[in-house]
Write an enzyme that holds these catalytic residues in place. Structure first.
Site, PDB file in Angstrom:
ATOM      1  CB  CYS A 136      -0.934  -0.013   1.212  1.00  6.41           C
ATOM      2  SG  CYS A 136      -2.190   1.283   1.178  1.00  6.41           S
ATOM      3  CB  CYS A 137       3.695   2.338   2.137  1.00 10.58           C
ATOM      4  SG  CYS A 137       2.917   2.602   3.744  1.00 10.58           S
TER       5      CYS A 137
ATOM      6  CB  CYS B  39      -2.578   6.890   5.459  1.00 11.41           C
ATOM      7  SG  CYS B  39      -1.700   7.222   3.911  1.00 11.41           S
TER       8      CYS B  39
ATOM      9  CB  CYS C 169      -1.774   3.167   8.556  1.00  9.50           C
ATOM     10  SG  CYS C 169      -2.349   1.925   7.377  1.00  9.50           S
TER      11      CYS C 169
ATOM     12  CB  CYS D  88       5.787   5.437   4.645  1.00  9.47           C
ATOM     13  SG  CYS D  88       6.980   6.660   4.060  1.00  9.47           S
TER      14      CYS D  88
END
Length: 251
Positions: A122-123, A204, A207, A230
């Site tokens: 995702c990162c 984010c 998270c 990240c």
């Protein structure tokens, strides 16, 4: 709009150590942004809890400095509003917002739930790849990382060579939390609205969680996992630091 700057150069009561850190930081920024000692340089900012300090110091030197902001499309609404507030307050005139494109989101995370199963992936597509593209025309970048923020950052130096050959400059590496707080107070800098709700580090929304007293400042990032960064300062999941210079060294 002109930046809200002050004739004062230091917070009241600054001791010799703080004076030295300020002098070093301003020298690093002037060499990078005015003297062009390292080629073409951008600032990368999350417009997070402590970002106003670095951005204020950058605005003192050159408010037209390129500032790259990564909108992952999963940020807190408060962060987006704070970005706009700081731009106005400091008179920053070259803030560049970059994001993953719609096709990447549709292909990789169409339901916005990838962070639940693979935070690194995702990162990776929301931040790391986006930043890599944004920095393609630059020789290096300025970050707001500081040693006190987390155990993973205790070794951060003023200058670091990234794996891709670009120079990373960390002008605040040796600043303390007390230095940061004093700068906010001395220069009347607006705080990120989530700070008063227990968020000393802000990423984010999905998270990031509040931090309890006594916890590491970044304990609320990816809580419950071993992940602490990240990925924009890592290669293949590992911190890469080569040829870093200490506080008194010049690159």
């Amino acid at each position: 709009m002109k930046p809200v700057l002050h004739e004062r150069l230091l917070p009241d009561g600054a001791d010799n150590g703080m004076q030295a850190r300020y002098a070093h930081t301003r020298d690093v920024l002037r060499k990078a942004l005015v003297g062009k000692a390292h080629g073409k340089i951008a600032v990368v900012s999350s417009f997070g809890a402590e970002s106003a300090v670095l951005l204020h110091l950058v605005a003192e030197v050159d408010p037209a400095t390129p500032v790259i902001f990564i909108d992952t499309r999963m940020l807190f609404e408060e962060t987006l509003a704070y970005k706009d507030q700081l731009i106005r307050h400091l008179g920053l005139s070259n803030v560049r917002t970059v994001s993953p494109d719609g096709a990447a989101i549709s292909d990789t995370d169409p339901f916005g739930r990838l962070h639940l199963t693979d935070t690194n992936a995702c990162c990776g597509f929301r931040k790391t790849h986006v930043l890599r593209e944004a920095l393609a025309g630059f020789d290096g970048w300025i970050t707001g990382r500081k040693r006190f923020q987390a155990a993973t950052r205790h070794g951060v130096g003023t200058y670091e060579q990234a794996a891709d050959g670009k120079l990373k400059i960390n002008p605040l590496a040796f600043w303390s939390k007390q230095d940061i707080d004093a700068h906010f107070d001395a220069f009347d800098l607006p705080q990120h609205p989530l700070v008063e709700h227990g968020y000393p580090s802000i990423g984010c929304a999905a998270c990031t969680s509040p931090v309890a007293a006594g916890e590491d400042a970044r304990a609320g990032r990816w809580r419950g996992s071993e992940k602490t960064e990240c990925g924009i300062h890592f290669e293949n999941g590992k911190l890469v630091r080569t040829g870093g210079a200490g506080a008194g060294e010049q690159a």
